[in-house]
Design a protein around this motif. Structure first.
Motif, PDB file in Angstrom:
ATOM      1  N   ALA A   1      29.358  26.978  21.312  1.00 49.49           N
ATOM      2  CA  ALA A   1      28.192  26.180  21.703  1.00 49.49           C
ATOM      3  C   ALA A   1      28.658  24.778  22.074  1.00 49.49           C
ATOM      4  O   ALA A   1      29.514  24.196  21.392  1.00 49.49           O
ATOM      5  CB  ALA A   1      27.188  26.129  20.562  1.00 49.49           C
ATOM      6  N   MET A   2      28.089  24.215  23.164  1.00 42.21           N
ATOM      7  CA  MET A   2      28.492  22.907  23.652  1.00 42.21           C
ATOM      8  C   MET A   2      27.259  22.032  23.854  1.00 42.21           C
ATOM      9  O   MET A   2      26.242  22.464  24.397  1.00 42.21           O
ATOM     10  CB  MET A   2      29.231  23.044  24.992  1.00 42.21           C
ATOM     11  CG  MET A   2      30.360  24.055  25.006  1.00 42.21           C
ATOM     12  SD  MET A   2      31.851  23.444  24.197  1.00 42.21           S
ATOM     13  CE  MET A   2      32.354  22.164  25.349  1.00 42.21           C
ATOM     14  N   ILE A   3      27.358  20.771  23.412  1.00 45.14           N
ATOM     15  CA  ILE A   3      26.331  19.772  23.691  1.00 45.14           C
ATOM     16  C   ILE A   3      27.034  18.575  24.330  1.00 45.14           C
ATOM     17  O   ILE A   3      27.907  17.953  23.720  1.00 45.14           O
ATOM     18  CB  ILE A   3      25.591  19.323  22.419  1.00 45.14           C
ATOM     19  CG1 ILE A   3      24.780  20.474  21.837  1.00 45.14           C
ATOM     20  CG2 ILE A   3      24.652  18.151  22.729  1.00 45.14           C
ATOM     21  CD1 ILE A   3      24.004  20.111  20.575  1.00 45.14           C
ATOM     22  N   GLY A   4      26.649  18.284  25.574  1.00 40.39           N
ATOM     23  CA  GLY A   4      27.272  17.158  26.271  1.00 40.39           C
ATOM     24  C   GLY A   4      28.763  17.300  26.452  1.00 40.39           C
ATOM     25  O   GLY A   4      29.498  16.304  26.421  1.00 40.39           O
ATOM     26  N   GLY A   5      29.242  18.546  26.600  1.00 39.64           N
ATOM     27  CA  GLY A   5      30.667  18.774  26.813  1.00 39.64           C
ATOM     28  C   GLY A   5      31.478  18.798  25.543  1.00 39.64           C
ATOM     29  O   GLY A   5      32.713  18.943  25.606  1.00 39.64           O
ATOM     30  N   THR A   6      30.830  18.666  24.385  1.00 38.05           N
ATOM     31  CA  THR A   6      31.537  18.675  23.107  1.00 38.05           C
ATOM     32  C   THR A   6      31.177  19.933  22.328  1.00 38.05           C
ATOM     33  O   THR A   6      30.000  20.292  22.213  1.00 38.05           O
ATOM     34  CB  THR A   6      31.160  17.442  22.264  1.00 38.05           C
ATOM     35  OG1 THR A   6      31.480  16.262  23.012  1.00 38.05           O
ATOM     36  CG2 THR A   6      31.916  17.435  20.945  1.00 38.05           C
ATOM     37  N   GLY A   7      32.198  20.617  21.816  1.00 36.71           N
ATOM     38  CA  GLY A   7      31.957  21.815  21.018  1.00 36.71           C
ATOM     39  C   GLY A   7      31.229  21.469  19.735  1.00 36.71           C
ATOM     40  O   GLY A   7      31.585  20.523  19.032  1.00 36.71           O
TER      41      GLY A   7
ATOM     42  N   GLU B   1      20.819  14.259  14.053  1.00 36.82           N
ATOM     43  CA  GLU B   1      19.374  14.207  14.251  1.00 36.82           C
ATOM     44  C   GLU B   1      18.997  13.574  15.586  1.00 36.82           C
ATOM     45  O   GLU B   1      18.013  13.967  16.221  1.00 36.82           O
ATOM     46  CB  GLU B   1      18.706  13.454  13.105  1.00 36.82           C
ATOM     47  CG  GLU B   1      18.638  14.246  11.808  1.00 36.82           C
ATOM     48  CD  GLU B   1      17.790  13.553  10.760  1.00 36.82           C
ATOM     49  OE1 GLU B   1      17.405  12.388  10.991  1.00 36.82           O
ATOM     50  OE2 GLU B   1      17.520  14.158   9.718  1.00 36.82           O
ATOM     51  N   ASP B   2      19.778  12.606  16.027  1.00 34.87           N
ATOM     52  CA  ASP B   2      19.434  11.945  17.288  1.00 34.87           C
ATOM     53  C   ASP B   2      19.737  12.833  18.499  1.00 34.87           C
ATOM     54  O   ASP B   2      19.406  12.484  19.636  1.00 34.87           O
ATOM     55  CB  ASP B   2      20.163  10.607  17.419  1.00 34.87           C
ATOM     56  CG  ASP B   2      21.668  10.753  17.339  1.00 34.87           C
ATOM     57  OD1 ASP B   2      22.151  11.904  17.208  1.00 34.87           O
ATOM     58  OD2 ASP B   2      22.365   9.719  17.399  1.00 34.87           O
ATOM     59  N   GLN B   3      20.340  14.016  18.272  1.00 35.26           N
ATOM     60  CA  GLN B   3      20.593  14.960  19.359  1.00 35.26           C
ATOM     61  C   GLN B   3      19.529  16.053  19.427  1.00 35.26           C
ATOM     62  O   GLN B   3      19.633  16.972  20.249  1.00 35.26           O
ATOM     63  CB  GLN B   3      21.978  15.598  19.192  1.00 35.26           C
ATOM     64  CG  GLN B   3      23.128  14.604  19.404  1.00 35.26           C
ATOM     65  CD  GLN B   3      24.477  15.257  19.169  1.00 35.26           C
ATOM     66  OE1 GLN B   3      24.793  15.668  18.056  1.00 35.26           O
ATOM     67  NE2 GLN B   3      25.276  15.342  20.219  1.00 35.26           N
ATOM     68  N   ALA B   4      18.517  15.977  18.583  1.00 35.17           N
ATOM     69  CA  ALA B   4      17.427  16.947  18.638  1.00 35.17           C
ATOM     70  C   ALA B   4      16.796  16.929  20.022  1.00 35.17           C
ATOM     71  O   ALA B   4      16.489  15.864  20.569  1.00 35.17           O
ATOM     72  CB  ALA B   4      16.389  16.638  17.569  1.00 35.17           C
ATOM     73  N   GLY B   5      16.620  18.110  20.625  1.00 34.62           N
ATOM     74  CA  GLY B   5      16.081  18.197  21.974  1.00 34.62           C
ATOM     75  C   GLY B   5      17.150  18.265  23.042  1.00 34.62           C
ATOM     76  O   GLY B   5      16.827  18.478  24.220  1.00 34.62           O
ATOM     77  N   ALA B   6      18.426  18.077  22.660  1.00 30.14           N
ATOM     78  CA  ALA B   6      19.512  18.148  23.637  1.00 30.14           C
ATOM     79  C   ALA B   6      19.727  19.596  24.085  1.00 30.14           C
ATOM     80  O   ALA B   6      19.433  20.536  23.360  1.00 30.14           O
ATOM     81  CB  ALA B   6      20.797  17.577  23.045  1.00 30.14           C
ATOM     82  N   THR B   7      20.259  19.779  25.289  1.00 32.17           N
ATOM     83  CA  THR B   7      20.514  21.110  25.823  1.00 32.17           C
ATOM     84  C   THR B   7      21.845  21.649  25.309  1.00 32.17           C
ATOM     85  O   THR B   7      22.858  20.944  25.330  1.00 32.17           O
ATOM     86  CB  THR B   7      20.535  21.082  27.362  1.00 32.17           C
ATOM     87  OG1 THR B   7      19.262  20.653  27.842  1.00 32.17           O
ATOM     88  CG2 THR B   7      20.842  22.462  27.933  1.00 32.17           C
ATOM     89  N   ILE B   8      21.811  22.896  24.841  1.00 31.28           N
ATOM     90  CA  ILE B   8      23.024  23.555  24.350  1.00 31.28           C
ATOM     91  C   ILE B   8      23.488  24.532  25.419  1.00 31.28           C
ATOM     92  O   ILE B   8      22.721  25.389  25.873  1.00 31.28           O
ATOM     93  CB  ILE B   8      22.763  24.319  23.048  1.00 31.28           C
ATOM     94  CG1 ILE B   8      22.097  23.421  22.007  1.00 31.28           C
ATOM     95  CG2 ILE B   8      24.058  24.901  22.499  1.00 31.28           C
ATOM     96  CD1 ILE B   8      21.641  24.169  20.763  1.00 31.28           C
TER      97      ILE B   8
END
Length: 360
Positions: free
Chosen positions: A51-57, A86-93
């Motif tokens: 799983a990646m968020i913003g290019g980070t695993g 918590e501040d990444q809630a709503g980010a695309t995975i």
């Protein structure tokens, strides 16, 4: 001296506060599970999913079974845990399957649980980002979103199957479970609320045939054909699910009038069978009913009585009486008293005639 200690203490507090300010508070993980395919075929065991968020695993899992990762039950295998703040809630995975980007994405929801079927390769069909169930109370008046629901054709299993349900008991994937001989099946559509007898989300479904000796007493005037035990007993469904009996050509031909076929279920609390509304389809030799709970169900039809039932107070004869002209009179039908009297009169007449002749 005291001034020096105070200065050092203030400096340490400032350093700790600065470090804390630079770090975000970690959130509860978002759990994922589902199927995984590569070029349209089930991914082999040992496939790595990242799983990646913003290019980070932010989480990975290696499959242990072909075509699936994680499990619908948290007690039946590990799930893919996406760890973020918590501040990444709503980010695309985004998801990588053995290093290749899948055609599906999701939204990071702390403490969420989502079924997400992943695919890579030429057979990839991008799907909308699913919503997820949130185990926490949440904030605001919107409430917690529900897991994604797959409304495609039902996945078919034999004998038993795990049922993908949300924390509220809502079925996520349409599922059909058949008996091993194909004589019966149940189909639970996506969106159905399925709970066990204790009101908890239903996690498993089974359908088996039941032999005649194991059946409760047959309703008077009925013949029971196919019988199914659907489990777990006491499970409930809203809206009702589909129960189908399928007969072979030979079984269908043995029933004199298939239009009278109906479905009954055994009510253990009353010790009796109760009828369920059903639809008969001669073209497919099926009888379909909608049921709202699991129990023992059977296909039934009125018995064809070969006996000849006569009026009240008389016995039931299994063979029709012979025609009247062939019946032989019984001993009670011969008038023996009249025959005896006639013989006596004849004998007296003969004796009188003999005496008269002798006198002359």
């Amino acid at each position: 001296m005291k001034t020096e200690y105070c200065g050092i203490l203030i400096l340490l507090i400032a350093l700790v506060a600065g470090v804390a300010a630079d770090e975000s508070v970690p959130a509860l993980p978002h759990e994922f599970w589902g199927t995984v395919t590569i070029d349209g075929s089930p991914a082999p065991a040992g496939t790595e999913i990242t799983a990646m968020i913003g290019g980070t695993g932010c989480g990975s899992i290696t499959t242990t079974k072909s075509g699936t990762y994680g499990s619908s039950s948290r007690y039946d295998g590990n799930r893919l845990l996406v760890l973020a703040n918590e501040d990444q809630a709503g980010a695309t995975i985004a998801f990588l399957v053995d290093g290749k980007e899948a055609g599906q994405t999701a939204t990071f929801t702390p403490n969420g649980t989502t079924r997400l079927d992943l695919s890579v390769g030429s057979a990839v069909t991008p799907t909308p980002t699913p919503t997820s169930s949130n185990g926490g109370g949440g904030s605001g008046g919107g409430g917690s979103p529900s897991p994604s629901i797959t409304s495609a054709a039902p996945t078919t299993y034999t004998g038993q199957a795990s049922l993908a349900t949300s924390k509220s008991g809502e079925v996520q994937v349409s599922t059909t479970v058949r008996t091993t001989d194909g004589s019966g099946s149940v189909t639970i559509a996506a969106g159905t609320t399925a709970r066990d007898r204790n009101g908890k989300p239903l996690g498993e479904v089974s359908v088996t045939t039941l032999d005649s000796p194991a059946l409760p007493p047959v309703p008077a005037g009925n013949t029971l054909g196919l019988a199914l035990t659907c489990g777990p007993d006491g499970a409930t469904f809203d809206p009702p699910i589909t129960l189908i009996f399928t007969l072979t050509e030979d079984e269908w031909s043995r029933i004199a009038d298939t239009s009278v076929l109906h479905v009954v279920w055994y009510n253990p609390s009353t010790g009796s069978w109760e009828e369920v509304a059903a639809t008969v389809d001669p073209a497919t030799r099926t009888v379909t009913a909608r049921v709202s709970h699991f129990s023992t169900y059977a296909l039934a039809w009125p018995s064809v009585l070969k006996e000849v039932t006569v009026s009240a107070g008389q016995e039931v004869a299994t063979i029709a009486p012979p025609p009247a002209e062939t019946q032989q009179p019984t001993s009670e039908a011969i008038p023996w008293p009249f025959i005896g009297a006639g013989c006596l009169v004849l004998l007296l007449a003969v004796a009188g005639a003999y005496a008269w002749k002798k006198r002359g």
